[in-house]
Scaffold this motif. Structure first.
Motif, PDB file in Angstrom:
ATOM      1  N   MET A  26      11.938  32.539   0.426  1.00  0.00           N
ATOM      2  CA  MET A  26      10.765  33.458   0.731  1.00  0.00           C
ATOM      3  C   MET A  26       9.561  32.957  -0.321  1.00  0.00           C
ATOM      4  O   MET A  26       8.204  33.064   0.173  1.00  0.00           O
ATOM      5  N   ALA A  27       9.833  32.764  -1.506  1.00  0.00           N
ATOM      6  CA  ALA A  27       8.817  32.272  -2.343  1.00  0.00           C
ATOM      7  C   ALA A  27       8.119  30.927  -1.788  1.00  0.00           C
ATOM      8  O   ALA A  27       6.919  30.757  -2.120  1.00  0.00           O
ATOM      9  N   VAL A  28       8.980  29.815  -1.650  1.00  0.00           N
ATOM     10  CA  VAL A  28       8.460  28.980  -0.828  1.00  0.00           C
ATOM     11  C   VAL A  28       7.484  28.990   0.224  1.00  0.00           C
ATOM     12  O   VAL A  28       6.439  28.553   0.343  1.00  0.00           O
ATOM     13  N   PHE A  29       8.044  29.849   1.239  1.00  0.00           N
ATOM     14  CA  PHE A  29       7.116  30.256   2.338  1.00  0.00           C
ATOM     15  C   PHE A  29       5.829  30.775   2.024  1.00  0.00           C
ATOM     16  O   PHE A  29       4.520  30.377   2.533  1.00  0.00           O
ATOM     17  N   ALA A  30       5.861  31.878   1.094  1.00  0.00           N
ATOM     18  CA  ALA A  30       4.422  32.509   0.543  1.00  0.00           C
ATOM     19  C   ALA A  30       3.772  31.394   0.206  1.00  0.00           C
ATOM     20  O   ALA A  30       2.499  31.446   0.149  1.00  0.00           O
ATOM     21  N   GLY A  31       4.373  30.577  -0.982  1.00  0.00           N
ATOM     22  CA  GLY A  31       3.412  29.813  -1.536  1.00  0.00           C
ATOM     23  C   GLY A  31       2.633  28.582  -0.665  1.00  0.00           C
ATOM     24  O   GLY A  31       1.651  28.535  -0.934  1.00  0.00           O
ATOM     25  N   VAL A  32       3.670  28.170   0.157  1.00  0.00           N
ATOM     26  CA  VAL A  32       2.916  27.150   0.814  1.00  0.00           C
ATOM     27  C   VAL A  32       1.878  27.884   1.869  1.00  0.00           C
ATOM     28  O   VAL A  32       0.637  27.110   2.127  1.00  0.00           O
ATOM     29  N   LEU A  33       2.197  29.146   2.482  1.00  0.00           N
ATOM     30  CA  LEU A  33       1.200  29.761   3.238  1.00  0.00           C
ATOM     31  C   LEU A  33      -0.125  29.950   2.434  1.00  0.00           C
ATOM     32  O   LEU A  33      -1.226  29.890   2.943  1.00  0.00           O
ATOM     33  N   ILE A  34       0.050  30.489   1.247  1.00  0.00           N
ATOM     34  CA  ILE A  34      -1.157  30.706   0.403  1.00  0.00           C
ATOM     35  C   ILE A  34      -1.914  29.378   0.196  1.00  0.00           C
ATOM     36  O   ILE A  34      -3.134  29.476   0.233  1.00  0.00           O
ATOM     37  N   ALA A  35      -1.406  28.389  -0.236  1.00  0.00           N
ATOM     38  CA  ALA A  35      -1.870  27.062  -0.347  1.00  0.00           C
ATOM     39  C   ALA A  35      -2.615  26.624   0.629  1.00  0.00           C
ATOM     40  O   ALA A  35      -3.600  25.903   0.661  1.00  0.00           O
ATOM     41  N   TYR A  36      -2.042  26.668   1.810  1.00  0.00           N
ATOM     42  CA  TYR A  36      -2.618  26.193   3.267  1.00  0.00           C
ATOM     43  C   TYR A  36      -3.875  26.902   3.446  1.00  0.00           C
ATOM     44  O   TYR A  36      -4.746  26.271   4.009  1.00  0.00           O
ATOM     45  N   LYS A  37      -3.943  28.329   3.351  1.00  0.00           N
ATOM     46  CA  LYS A  37      -4.810  29.085   3.813  1.00  0.00           C
ATOM     47  C   LYS A  37      -6.069  28.742   2.981  1.00  0.00           C
ATOM     48  O   LYS A  37      -7.209  28.797   3.201  1.00  0.00           O
ATOM     49  N   ALA A  38      -5.705  28.684   1.498  1.00  0.00           N
ATOM     50  CA  ALA A  38      -6.653  28.131   0.439  1.00  0.00           C
ATOM     51  C   ALA A  38      -7.198  26.822   0.635  1.00  0.00           C
ATOM     52  O   ALA A  38      -8.310  26.563  -0.026  1.00  0.00           O
ATOM     53  N   GLY A  39      -6.734  26.117   1.536  1.00  0.00           N
ATOM     54  CA  GLY A  39      -7.449  24.548   1.626  1.00  0.00           C
ATOM     55  C   GLY A  39      -6.759  23.651   0.587  1.00  0.00           C
ATOM     56  O   GLY A  39      -7.154  22.321   0.564  1.00  0.00           O
ATOM     57  N   TRP A  40      -5.638  24.101  -0.281  1.00  0.00           N
ATOM     58  CA  TRP A  40      -5.193  23.240  -1.275  1.00  0.00           C
ATOM     59  C   TRP A  40      -4.340  22.157  -0.363  1.00  0.00           C
ATOM     60  O   TRP A  40      -3.860  20.986  -1.085  1.00  0.00           O
ATOM     61  N   ILE A  41      -3.665  22.354   0.463  1.00  0.00           N
ATOM     62  CA  ILE A  41      -2.921  21.384   1.326  1.00  0.00           C
ATOM     63  C   ILE A  41      -3.712  20.996   2.629  1.00  0.00           C
ATOM     64  O   ILE A  41      -4.042  21.602   3.389  1.00  0.00           O
ATOM     65  N   ARG A  42      -3.906  19.586   2.629  1.00  0.00           N
ATOM     66  CA  ARG A  42      -4.681  19.093   3.878  1.00  0.00           C
ATOM     67  C   ARG A  42      -3.709  18.419   4.751  1.00  0.00           C
ATOM     68  O   ARG A  42      -3.172  17.256   4.503  1.00  0.00           O
ATOM     69  N   VAL A  43      -3.541  19.110   5.987  1.00  0.00           N
ATOM     70  CA  VAL A  43      -2.586  18.369   7.042  1.00  0.00           C
ATOM     71  C   VAL A  43      -3.304  17.485   8.016  1.00  0.00           C
ATOM     72  O   VAL A  43      -4.076  18.106   8.645  1.00  0.00           O
ATOM     73  N   ASN A  44      -3.082  16.124   7.625  1.00  0.00           N
ATOM     74  CA  ASN A  44      -3.705  15.137   8.598  1.00  0.00           C
ATOM     75  C   ASN A  44      -2.671  14.207   8.914  1.00  0.00           C
ATOM     76  O   ASN A  44      -1.366  14.444   8.602  1.00  0.00           O
ATOM     77  N   ARG A  45      -2.939  13.006   9.753  1.00  0.00           N
ATOM     78  CA  ARG A  45      -2.209  12.138  10.256  1.00  0.00           C
ATOM     79  C   ARG A  45      -1.467  11.509   8.870  1.00  0.00           C
ATOM     80  O   ARG A  45      -0.355  11.034   9.018  1.00  0.00           O
ATOM     81  N   ARG A  46      -1.952  11.145   7.883  1.00  0.00           N
ATOM     82  CA  ARG A  46      -1.492  10.434   6.653  1.00  0.00           C
ATOM     83  C   ARG A  46      -0.406  11.489   6.236  1.00  0.00           C
ATOM     84  O   ARG A  46       0.819  11.043   5.941  1.00  0.00           O
TER      85      ARG A  46
ATOM     86  N   ASP B 292       4.109  23.130  10.179  1.00  0.00           N
ATOM     87  CA  ASP B 292       4.180  24.210  11.145  1.00  0.00           C
ATOM     88  C   ASP B 292       2.977  25.201  11.261  1.00  0.00           C
ATOM     89  O   ASP B 292       2.494  25.741  12.293  1.00  0.00           O
ATOM     90  N   PHE B 293       2.549  25.342   9.935  1.00  0.00           N
ATOM     91  CA  PHE B 293       1.190  26.196  10.124  1.00  0.00           C
ATOM     92  C   PHE B 293      -0.106  25.576  10.684  1.00  0.00           C
ATOM     93  O   PHE B 293      -0.771  26.322  11.411  1.00  0.00           O
ATOM     94  N   LYS B 294       0.031  24.231  10.716  1.00  0.00           N
ATOM     95  CA  LYS B 294      -1.050  23.578  11.286  1.00  0.00           C
ATOM     96  C   LYS B 294      -1.031  23.673  12.675  1.00  0.00           C
ATOM     97  O   LYS B 294      -1.933  23.752  13.604  1.00  0.00           O
ATOM     98  N   GLN B 295       0.223  23.501  13.188  1.00  0.00           N
ATOM     99  CA  GLN B 295       0.541  23.592  14.649  1.00  0.00           C
ATOM    100  C   GLN B 295       0.072  24.959  15.413  1.00  0.00           C
ATOM    101  O   GLN B 295      -0.249  25.193  16.438  1.00  0.00           O
ATOM    102  N   VAL B 296       0.535  25.949  14.477  1.00  0.00           N
ATOM    103  CA  VAL B 296       0.391  27.431  15.017  1.00  0.00           C
ATOM    104  C   VAL B 296      -1.205  27.684  14.792  1.00  0.00           C
ATOM    105  O   VAL B 296      -1.881  28.135  15.978  1.00  0.00           O
TER     106      VAL B 296
END
Length: 303
Positions: free
Chosen positions: A180-200, A257-261
């Protein structure tokens, strides 16, 4: 080209056009993004009539007329975040219920552990087959996805009971909290733009995951035919390192997964695609939970 492996294949919402939505951001009232290699560069991918499973999308003609990718729709028939949440909750709910039943009904004391473990392994194999079948299907099958969750839950219930009762008391709850902690942490980081999901990012995660699983398979073969812990990738200090790597890989899969959704909602994927999103999220959460459970087992075994 995406892997068809149900663990590695992050099922995007544009099967015929590569991974969904890298470097594409829908813009209201603006032209389609014209980036080389971008599956959405020519407008709405769901409006393409050739080989597109969404060619019959009733909104495709309208999107094509204005030449812009659609915004997250409020109309019926398209996937919304509520659809993803409900279907993911349903899938995880089935998994948790069957896991609880397996924990309660399949004892792991000395007299019954062989039978219970055998049932758990059998359930895992059935779940794996169902996952592969769903991965090769062009459309989501709710029955297959829920059946996978049910059998996977039996396996997780047995394994969790073994670890919790025979190796580390409270390990299952610790693994749940960690997941649950990993899920919440990644979701927050993704929504904040700290994780950039691209082809690389996608290519790096796929390469790392394939290498990781290959090493685990080699270790398992050495353990089966050579005895002991194989090459030691799942025990001792090296096992802890690989456990942490496994959790990190799971976190990267969550970002995919978050990027696909996000892309599926932005580009008007049909509502049934929410089941694929739920399937992918469930696979990833199971991966992370198992890595945490294994990591806790190693840490307690070395005490």
């Amino acid at each position: 080209m995406r892997s068809r492996n149900p663990v590695f294949s992050r099922r995007g919402f544009s099967r015929d056009n590569g991974y969904a939505g890298f470097n594409a951001a829908p813009q209201a009232g603006g032209p389609a993004v014209a980036t080389q290699g971008n599956p959405y560069a020519q407008g709405n991918p769901y409006a393409q009539p050739v080989g597109n499973p969404y060619a019959q999308n009733p909104y495709a003609q309208q999107d094509q007329q204005y030449g812009v990718p659609p915004q997250a729709p409020a109309t019926t028939g398209r996937m919304t975040i509520d659809d993803v949440v409900v279907r993911t909750g349903s899938t995880l709910g089935v998994l948790v219920v069957t896991a609880a039943l397996a924990w309660a009904l399949l004892p792991v004391d000395d007299a019954h552990i062989s039978r219970s473990y055998g049932i758990g392994i059998g359930a895992a194999l059935i779940g794996m087959v169902l996952a592969f079948v769903q991965s090769f299907k062009r459309k989501a099958s709710p029955a297959l996805i829920l059946a996978y969750a049910a059998f996977e839950g039996v396996f997780l219930g047995v394994v969790s009971s073994v670890v919790d009762n025979r190796i580390a008391d409270g390990a299952a709850m610790q693994a749940v909290i960690g997941t649950m902690a990993v899920f919440a942490g990644v979701l927050i980081a993704y929504k904040a733009g700290w994780i950039r999901v691209n082809r690389r990012f996608y290519g790096f995660v796929m390469a790392a995951a394939l290498g990781f699983v290959f090493l685990m398979l080699v270790n398992m073969l050495f353990a089966v035919f050579g005895g002991g812990d194989g090459l030691g990738f799942r025990s001792g200090a090296l096992g802890v390192v690989f456990g942490v790597i496994g959790v990190i890989l799971g976190a990267c899969f969550l970002a995919l997964d978050f990027k696909q959704v996000e892309d599926g909602i932005a580009y008007g994927a049909p509502r049934e695609e929410a089941w694929l999103a739920a399937f992918g999220l469930t696979l990833t959460l199971v991966w992370i939970y198992m890595e945490f459970l294994r990591l806790i087992s190693i840490l307690n075994s070395s005490d």
